[in-house]
Design an enzyme around this catalytic site. Structure first.
Site, PDB file in Angstrom:
ATOM      1  N   ILE A  54      21.639  59.780  -7.735  1.00 36.38           N
ATOM      2  CA  ILE A  54      21.633  58.361  -7.386  1.00 36.38           C
ATOM      3  C   ILE A  54      21.188  58.255  -5.930  1.00 36.38           C
ATOM      4  O   ILE A  54      21.745  58.935  -5.061  1.00 36.38           O
ATOM      5  CB  ILE A  54      23.033  57.729  -7.548  1.00 36.38           C
ATOM      6  CG1 ILE A  54      23.488  57.815  -9.010  1.00 36.38           C
ATOM      7  CG2 ILE A  54      23.021  56.273  -7.063  1.00 36.38           C
ATOM      8  CD1 ILE A  54      24.939  57.393  -9.222  1.00 36.38           C
ATOM      9  N   VAL A  58      23.092  53.848   1.605  1.00 37.41           N
ATOM     10  CA  VAL A  58      22.717  53.886   3.029  1.00 37.41           C
ATOM     11  C   VAL A  58      21.235  54.189   3.203  1.00 37.41           C
ATOM     12  O   VAL A  58      20.614  53.736   4.172  1.00 37.41           O
ATOM     13  CB  VAL A  58      23.578  54.888   3.835  1.00 37.41           C
ATOM     14  CG1 VAL A  58      25.030  54.448   3.876  1.00 37.41           C
ATOM     15  CG2 VAL A  58      23.451  56.289   3.299  1.00 37.41           C
ATOM     16  N   GLU A  62      18.447  51.958   5.060  1.00 30.33           N
ATOM     17  CA  GLU A  62      17.497  52.551   6.005  1.00 30.33           C
ATOM     18  C   GLU A  62      16.057  52.199   5.620  1.00 30.33           C
ATOM     19  O   GLU A  62      15.248  51.881   6.497  1.00 30.33           O
ATOM     20  CB  GLU A  62      17.676  54.069   6.059  1.00 30.33           C
ATOM     21  CG  GLU A  62      16.648  54.805   6.908  1.00 30.33           C
ATOM     22  CD  GLU A  62      16.666  54.449   8.404  1.00 30.33           C
ATOM     23  OE1 GLU A  62      17.726  54.032   8.898  1.00 30.33           O
ATOM     24  OE2 GLU A  62      15.605  54.592   9.050  1.00 30.33           O
TER      25      GLU A  62
END
Length: 146
Positions: A54, A58, A62
């Site tokens: 997965i 974060v 980004e």
């Protein structure tokens, strides 16, 4: 509109942390659209998670920050080689709605909401096949570093 060679002119990031493959639309000062193809060979999948890969939330944030940085640099008329960087100033209202897995094309959209004293606010969303994967407001500060 922008391939990875031109994207590298506007982002200092490099493999494995360059998270924008292509920019397909851009209106300076307003919005940008691009995408990242999620490959099963992404290094992050060695640890997240080997048996059920997965793409981490974060990393989606980004990728949205990177596409926003391209919009900022293009609007500002500067490049990293001019000695400037876009640095995170904050992340608000982050929501994750769908898992992103190998084989997905992560569509990235960012809209410039405001600019005050070198602080940009972007409203961002990422989707796969038209389904919202994540949304977030990102604050970035333009900083002269050289």
């Amino acid at each position: 509109m922008m391939d990875v060679r031109e994207i590298r002119e506007y982002l200092p990031h490099r493999y494995p942390f360059l998270l924008v493959d292509r920019v397909v639309e851009l209106e300076e000062g307003k919005y940008i659209k691009g995408y990242k193809n999620i490959s099963g060979n992404e290094e992050v999948f060695n640890g997240h998670f080997p048996e059920m890969p997965i793409f981490p939330g974060v990393m989606i944030v980004e990728a949205l920050a990177q596409v926003s940085g391209i919009l900022g640099f293009k609007t500002f008329g500067k490049k990293p080689e001019d000695g400037y960087l876009y640095l995170f100033g904050g992340v608000d209202k982050a929501r994750f709605k769908r898992q992103v897995i190998p084989g997905d094309r992560l569509e990235l959209e960012s809209e410039a909401v405001s600019v005050r004293r070198n602080i940009w606010k972007f409203a961002c969303k990422a989707s796969v096949d038209g389904e919202l994967a994540a949304s977030v407001d990102i604050l970035c500060a333009v900083k002269k570093v050289q």
